[in-house]
Design an enzyme around this catalytic site. Structure first.
Site, PDB file in Angstrom:
ATOM      1  N   CYS A 113       0.825  -1.199   0.000  1.00  0.00           N
ATOM      2  CA  CYS A 113       0.000   0.000   0.000  1.00  0.00           C
ATOM      3  C   CYS A 113       0.869   1.264   0.000  1.00  0.00           C
ATOM      4  CB  CYS A 113      -0.961  -0.048   1.188  1.00  0.00           C
ATOM      5  SG  CYS A 113      -2.421   1.002   1.003  1.00  0.00           S
ATOM      6  N   HIS A 114       0.801   2.106   1.052  1.00  0.00           N
ATOM      7  CA  HIS A 114       1.602   3.326   1.151  1.00  0.00           C
ATOM      8  C   HIS A 114       2.994   3.078   1.732  1.00  0.00           C
ATOM      9  CE1 HIS A 114      -2.499   4.981   0.827  1.00  0.00           C
ATOM     10  NE2 HIS A 114      -1.945   6.107   0.412  1.00  0.00           N
ATOM     11  N   ALA A 115       3.268   1.864   2.195  1.00  0.00           N
ATOM     12  CA  ALA A 115       4.543   1.580   2.853  1.00  0.00           C
ATOM     13  C   ALA A 115       5.772   1.867   1.989  1.00  0.00           C
ATOM     14  CB  ALA A 115       4.573   0.131   3.339  1.00  0.00           C
TER      15      ALA A 115
END
Length: 204
Positions: A113-115
């Site tokens: 995801c946003h990691a």
């Protein structure tokens, strides 16, 4: 059939809050079911706060503080997403150095995801093929990565996925990469990074 990672220690690096809970709990369960030993690492001791989108969910106890532990104590790293979680971690020097050290040591890293924002800050995506939540695409491309729209992408020990909908594929691939062990190409790629941070501290 699930790969066997019995005895492998897997660090899950998260901020004190802002974690997309399912992106922590489902990979954690996948590691446990494959025989691995998940370890929750954060920037401070105590408990961390999970979220379901914008709503507070459960809290989880921290096992190790990032400034007091190092990549040499683990066999792999998992980076859950959520917007606030990696956005905070990329401002913490210890978290950035901890992440970069896994690449230096050739150990598997999985980010969802946003990691990958944290991977951009650690300067470890240059020349790699990755995916992420769509809004992170420009940051990854600007950092030298090739971004593709697929449920899971593996490149020299680095596993990335887009959203919680991809967790089944993400979990299977991260366990597979942990079972394969260290990747020499991962370490060589990190060595080519000219401005990468130094490795982490030894765990006591």
């Amino acid at each position: 059939m699930t790969a066997d990672i019995t005895g492998r220690a897997v660090a899950f690096l998260v901020a004190p809050e802002g974690i997309e809970q399912v992106e922590l709990t489902e990979p954690w369960t996948a590691v446990e079911q494959a025989g691995g030993d998940p370890v929750l690492v954060s920037t401070q001791s105590g408990r961390v706060q999970g979220f379901h989108h914008l709503d507070k969910a459960d809290t989880f106890p921290v096992d190790a503080v990032v400034g007091e532990t190092g990549a040499d104590s683990y066999d792999a790293l998992v980076l859950p997403g959520g917007v606030a979680n990696p956005d905070y971690l990329r401002t913490v020097g210890d978290a950035v150095r901890f992440t970069h050290a896994f690449f230096e040591q050739g150990k598997p890293v999985a980010a969802i995801c946003h990691a990958p924002w944290l991977l951009v800050e650690a300067d470890v995506v240059r020349g790699r093929t990755v995916t992420s939540f769509p809004s992170v695409r420009t940051d990854l491309v600007n950092a030298g990565a090739e971004w593709v729209d697929r449920e899971v992408v593996t490149d020299r020990g680095l596993v990335t996925s887009r959203t919680p909908k991809d967790l089944a594929a993400f979990n299977a691939k991260l366990v597979e990469e942990i079972a394969e062990g260290e990747h020499r190409a991962q370490a060589r790629s990190a060595e080519r990074v000219s401005a990468g941070p130094a490795g982490g501290h030894s765990r006591k």
